[in-house]
Motif scaffolding. Structure first.
Motif, PDB file in Angstrom:
ATOM      1  N   SER A 172     -35.319-113.020 -47.398  1.00  0.00           N
ATOM      2  CA  SER A 172     -34.329-112.695 -46.365  1.00  0.00           C
ATOM      3  C   SER A 172     -34.655-113.249 -44.980  1.00  0.00           C
ATOM      4  O   SER A 172     -34.192-112.709 -43.980  1.00  0.00           O
ATOM      5  CB  SER A 172     -34.126-111.178 -46.258  1.00  0.00           C
ATOM      6  OG  SER A 172     -33.541-110.690 -47.434  1.00  0.00           O
ATOM      7  N   LEU A 173     -35.457-114.317 -44.906  1.00  0.00           N
ATOM      8  CA  LEU A 173     -35.736-114.896 -43.586  1.00  0.00           C
ATOM      9  C   LEU A 173     -34.452-115.383 -42.922  1.00  0.00           C
ATOM     10  O   LEU A 173     -34.320-115.348 -41.695  1.00  0.00           O
ATOM     11  CB  LEU A 173     -36.727-116.057 -43.727  1.00  0.00           C
ATOM     12  CG  LEU A 173     -38.173-115.654 -43.987  1.00  0.00           C
ATOM     13  CD1 LEU A 173     -39.022-116.876 -44.272  1.00  0.00           C
ATOM     14  CD2 LEU A 173     -38.731-114.897 -42.789  1.00  0.00           C
ATOM     15  N   TYR A 174     -33.507-115.832 -43.746  1.00  0.00           N
ATOM     16  CA  TYR A 174     -32.261-116.362 -43.175  1.00  0.00           C
ATOM     17  C   TYR A 174     -31.439-115.289 -42.483  1.00  0.00           C
ATOM     18  O   TYR A 174     -30.477-115.593 -41.791  1.00  0.00           O
ATOM     19  CB  TYR A 174     -31.432-117.050 -44.275  1.00  0.00           C
ATOM     20  CG  TYR A 174     -30.905-116.117 -45.330  1.00  0.00           C
ATOM     21  CD1 TYR A 174     -31.709-115.730 -46.387  1.00  0.00           C
ATOM     22  CD2 TYR A 174     -29.615-115.613 -45.265  1.00  0.00           C
ATOM     23  CE1 TYR A 174     -31.235-114.871 -47.369  1.00  0.00           C
ATOM     24  CE2 TYR A 174     -29.140-114.759 -46.238  1.00  0.00           C
ATOM     25  CZ  TYR A 174     -29.948-114.397 -47.290  1.00  0.00           C
ATOM     26  OH  TYR A 174     -29.483-113.531 -48.248  1.00  0.00           O
ATOM     27  N   ARG A 175     -31.819-114.022 -42.681  1.00  0.00           N
ATOM     28  CA  ARG A 175     -31.116-112.955 -41.969  1.00  0.00           C
ATOM     29  C   ARG A 175     -31.525-112.913 -40.499  1.00  0.00           C
ATOM     30  O   ARG A 175     -30.803-112.392 -39.662  1.00  0.00           O
ATOM     31  CB  ARG A 175     -31.421-111.606 -42.622  1.00  0.00           C
ATOM     32  CG  ARG A 175     -30.770-111.434 -43.956  1.00  0.00           C
ATOM     33  CD  ARG A 175     -29.316-111.114 -43.783  1.00  0.00           C
ATOM     34  NE  ARG A 175     -28.633-111.046 -45.057  1.00  0.00           N
ATOM     35  CZ  ARG A 175     -27.437-111.562 -45.269  1.00  0.00           C
ATOM     36  NH1 ARG A 175     -26.813-112.200 -44.309  1.00  0.00           N
ATOM     37  NH2 ARG A 175     -26.856-111.458 -46.428  1.00  0.00           N
ATOM     38  N   LEU A 176     -32.719-113.410 -40.185  1.00  0.00           N
ATOM     39  CA  LEU A 176     -33.144-113.438 -38.784  1.00  0.00           C
ATOM     40  C   LEU A 176     -32.434-114.561 -38.048  1.00  0.00           C
ATOM     41  O   LEU A 176     -31.963-114.391 -36.924  1.00  0.00           O
ATOM     42  CB  LEU A 176     -34.662-113.625 -38.695  1.00  0.00           C
ATOM     43  CG  LEU A 176     -35.513-112.445 -39.163  1.00  0.00           C
ATOM     44  CD1 LEU A 176     -36.988-112.816 -39.111  1.00  0.00           C
ATOM     45  CD2 LEU A 176     -35.258-111.225 -38.290  1.00  0.00           C
ATOM     46  N   ALA A 177     -32.375-115.714 -38.667  1.00  0.00           N
ATOM     47  CA  ALA A 177     -31.647-116.845 -38.096  1.00  0.00           C
ATOM     48  C   ALA A 177     -31.478-117.879 -39.189  1.00  0.00           C
ATOM     49  O   ALA A 177     -32.311-117.989 -40.086  1.00  0.00           O
ATOM     50  CB  ALA A 177     -32.400-117.449 -36.916  1.00  0.00           C
TER      51      ALA A 177
END
Lengths: 553, 296
Positions: A450-455
């Motif tokens: 879920s790193l893509y949830r940060l940016a």
């Protein structure tokens, strides 16, 4: 067996608790751990509007198969080959310290030994410690974290479900990023400058920039359809130009005996949605509010709204709506579209890229049109799924965190973006370019982290499995609709009453529902709207106008 | 038929009535089993079949275990099963022990502070703390992100206490008095007289607790930040949510599975242990609950 058992917390208790927590927070009570300066900053919300970050698109990278712009998403039928990837971040990124974050997830959590995360941490010289919350439980978890003062350094706010009193929460706990990101300052972070302007609007609250948005195309709801079946039935794909065309289309494709209906509504906790946003746009109903003569007017208060609802009633009475519409669940409606029971349904734009669609099925979207044959309209959405806010910290820390977000926001076609979506070669993926496929480890770790949830970089139309036809259709619809976007003028303005007006709103919608189902007449509809206006409408209007005047003083 | 013992005043049932009864029983059985059949059939069907059937499959055309392998591969669910099993075992042991001890003490009119303690406990039954105060207490105790946060806040259920206490009040005082006259102390009375007599109610309360721990996801959601410590129900829930309309397929790199079959597979995995344990405790259920309820 329905007795209280350990761990069971009833819904009512839960909501009561959450409301209590936020109330305590809002009033600066001791429970929330607010300091007196927090309370002061809550009362002194900003009244100036900082400029949005300048949009500087990244021009490097592979050539798209179908071009995009700041509104339309470019199409890449396949991923670029590894040799085509470009470097989008230069210089150091992190300083080796740990960054904690709070993000929603719609995936199963990653395994304990997350080699993908270790790999990315090595690339970014940073460590991530993310707390996940399942998408539907954000409010409860957020309320307890706020109350317990245990918020991580980066917090994802969902733009479609902001917590109550969010302007105050942001002002008291989170960093105003205006001095780092507004106007040309964003150019220090080229990948953040590459995020299209409309997405930033949802992160500008109280006139200040409070986060880095997760980009989505600006389109609102779309009318998903089955062009293949409709063509078989009518000889052509759906292209209604006016109200009569659409009625004709519905009539031509509906066959109750064959269990086939033109369109469906959708039931839910907030009442029945008869595709209001689509039919409303056809009749020129404003997107939530409109501003005429220096005054805000709610969509309910317009004559167009009544016309739209009357038209829906007409379609329903003629039997063009699926009879289960009032209780139709979203998943059920998707299934009905997939198996051809229903041929049109209001959904999000990503519904066109459903990879679980049966192989021979094709979905498309009806291009908006005007009831009188004029130009169509599409209600502009928030252009973002969420934004990531940073807890108050020293300028050095904030800059480091923004560098991290800049890294995570690497655009499609960059080496960083490829790393973030594929991991390490041989471990998380094998092959190259169009043939790069995630390994079993990659499958359980890459998205789940879920790193893509940060940016994340701006979304492009590209899928892991090739669905060229669906990508092409989504692109064609976006191109046809790009100049039909209608903004909601209250976007970025806060009204405390609006966030607490759910019951008044559902009272109006219940009456609309009764009218459509033939249980109420038009005068009841008008009186319900009047009641709404006097109970909450006027207050909301006043609050929006006050906020608007402050920002435009 | 002759083997069935019938009261002398009851005549032999007519075959028609018997047949009707049989049909009624079968009908009720079908009503109960049908949803299970649908859940199972859908969980082993492939996506196209589910779509063609309109979302729910009654009889699977194909037999496809990919939904199960998707959930069970990767070690996340298996890890969560271990976590939940341990929490359930340890939690139930703590809960049952504390409930039985408290119920015994509070059912004895002569015990120390019996009335005030009972009132105190019952008040918490009526006025429950809100979510935030509960979280703050857990946080102050340093239990956030700790497995004990899944047990201690919910270890003691006043409802179960009332049930067990009610049952124990019904044990004839004479039995206890005679044991005491024979020289038994409080512990021995509890162990030798009360516990054997209360087996039914303890079985029921154990089941209540165990099911509660097994099904709990909300305290894990609130108190556990590290997702590798999540409980089974919380992990399974993410599989159900995966197919929700909020998921944006755009830019996601994985292929979303046949959501419906995965959801149904989740239901199967979540209910299996409880469904297996139930028959063993079931015979105690009626007696246990009724006794507690009437004497409470």
């Amino acid at each position: 067996m329905n007795q209280p058992t350990p761990g069971s917390i009833s819904r009512r208790k839960l909501l009561g608790g959450a409301a209590f927590g936020l109330l305590a927070l809002g009033t600066g009570g001791a429970l929330s751990g607010c300091s007196s300066s927090d309370a002061a900053s809550m009362n002194k919300l900003s009244d100036t509007l900082v400029p949005l970050p300048t949009y500087v698109p990244v021009t490097k990278g592979p050539k798209p198969d179908l071009p995009g712009n700041a509104i339309v998403q470019p199409v890449y039928y396949a991923s670029p080959a590894n040799s085509e990837l470009f470097q989008s971040v230069t210089g150091s990124i992190g300083d080796g310290s740990t960054t904690s974050g709070f993000v929603v997830t719609y995936d199963a959590p990653p395994p304990a030994n997350n080699t993908f995360l270790r790999y990315i941490e090595k690339q970014a010289n940073a460590k991530f410690d993310l707390t996940f919350v399942p998408g539907d439980s954000f409010a409860e978890k957020f309320a307890t974290m706020i109350a317990g003062n245990t918020l991580p350094e980066m917090v994802e706010f969902l733009t479609f479900a902001m917590p109550p009193r969010y302007p105050q929460i942001l002002a008291s706990r989170f960093q105003d990023l205006s001095e780092y990101l507004s106007g040309d300052k964003v150019k220090d972070y080229p990948n953040l400058a590459n995020i299209p302007t409309p997405s930033w609007v949802s992160a500008r609250i109280n006139g200040k920039i409070y986060g880095v948005p997760e980009h989505r195309p600006p389109f609102g709801s779309i009318l998903v359809c089955r062009p293949d079946i409709i063509k078989k039935l009518t000889g052509q794909e759906p292209a209604p130009k006016n109200e009569d065309d659409f009625t004709e289309l519905c009539k031509a494709v509906t066959d109750a005996k064959a269990n086939r209906y033109a369109i469906t509504g959708q039931g839910g906790a907030d009442g029945v949605d008869w595709a209001y946003d689509i039919i409303g746009a056809v009749f020129g109903v404003p997107n939530g509010w409109k501003r005429t003569g220096g005054k805000f007017v709610s969509k309910y208060e317009t004559e167009e709204w009544v016309r739209a609802v009357s038209y829906i009633k007409k379609l329903y009475s003629a039997g063009y709506y699926h009879p289960d519409s009032p209780s139709m669940q979203s998943a059920q409606a998707k299934t009905y579209i997939a198996n051809g029971t229903v041929l049109m349904h209001m959904d999000g734009i990503s519904a066109l890229l459903d990879t679980t669609l049966p192989k021979d099925a094709v979905t498309g979207a009806v291009v908006p049109f005007g009831a009188d044959g004029g130009k169509g309209a599409n209600y502009q959405g928030s252009s973002s799924f969420s934004f990531t806010a940073l807890k108050k910290a020293s300028p050095a820390k904030i800059k480091e965190q923004l560098r991290l977000l800049d890294y995570l926001a690497a655009p499609f076609g960059s080496k960083e973006s490829f790393d973030l979506t594929h991991g390490e070669e041989g471990v998380h993926y094998t092959g190259s370019g169009a043939n790069a496929t995630l390994t079993k480890a990659g499958d359980t770790m890459v998205n789940a982290s879920s790193l893509y949830r940060l940016a994340a970089g701006p979304q492009v139309l590209n899928l892991a499995i090739r669905m060229d036809e669906q990508l092409r259709r989504s692109h064609a619809w976006q191109v046809a609709t790009q100049d039909m976007l209608v903004q909601n003028p209250v976007t970025g303005l806060y009204s405390a009453t609006a966030s607490q007006s759910a019951s008044a709103e559902s009272a109006v919608l219940d009456t609309m529902n009764d009218y459509i189902l033939g249980r109420a007449n038009l005068s009841k509809v008008r009186s319900a709207i009047k009641t709404w206006t006097s109970s909450v409408g006027n207050t909301i209007r006043g609050e929006y106008e006050k906020a608007y005047d402050k920002q435009h003083a | 038929m002759s083997t069935i013992r019938r009261p002398v005043w009851a005549g032999k049932p007519k075959p028609v009535v018997l047949a009707l009864k049989g049909v009624a029983v079968l009908f009720l059985l079908a009503l109960i089993l049908f949803p299970f059949l649908i859940v199972f059939s859908t969980s082993v069907s492939d996506n196209d079949d589910i779509t063609a059937a309109g979302g729910y499959v009654v009889w699977p055309k194909s037999f496809n275990l990919s939904a199960y392998s998707q959930i069970l591969s990767g070690g996340i669910v298996t890890r969560a099963i271990v976590v939940t099993a341990l929490v359930t075992l340890i939690g139930t042991a703590i809960s049952v022990t504390s409930t039985v001890l408290a119920a015994w003490a509070l059912s004895r009119p002569g015990s120390l502070f019996q009335r005030p303690l009972l009132t105190f406990v019952l008040v918490t039954f009526l006025f429950t703390p809100g979510l935030i105060p509960l979280y703050l207490v857990v946080k102050q105790l340093g239990l956030v992100n700790n497995y004990w946060a899944l047990i201690l806040p919910s270890a003691f259920s006043v409802f179960n206490l009332v049930v067990v206490r009610g049952f124990m009040m019904g044990i004839p005082k004479e039995l206890i008095d005679s044991a005491k006259m024979d020289g038994a102390g409080e512990w021995r009375v509890l162990w030798r007289i009360v516990l054997p007599l209360s087996r039914a109610v303890i079985a029921v309360v154990t089941l209540f607790y165990a099911v509660g721990y097994w099904n709990a996801f909300f305290n894990a959601l609130l108190y556990i930040n590290d997702s590798t410590k999540w409980t089974l129900q919380l992990v399974l829930r993410t599989y159900v949510l995966q197919g929700s309309s909020l998921v944006s397929g755009v830019g996601d790199t994985t292929i979303h599975p046949a959501a419906q079959s995965v959801q149904m597979a989740v239901v199967m995995i979540a209910i299996a242990p409880i469904a297996l344990a139930y028959p063993f405790v079931q015979r105690h259920l009626t007696k246990g609950v009724l006794t507690g309820a009437v004497k409470g």
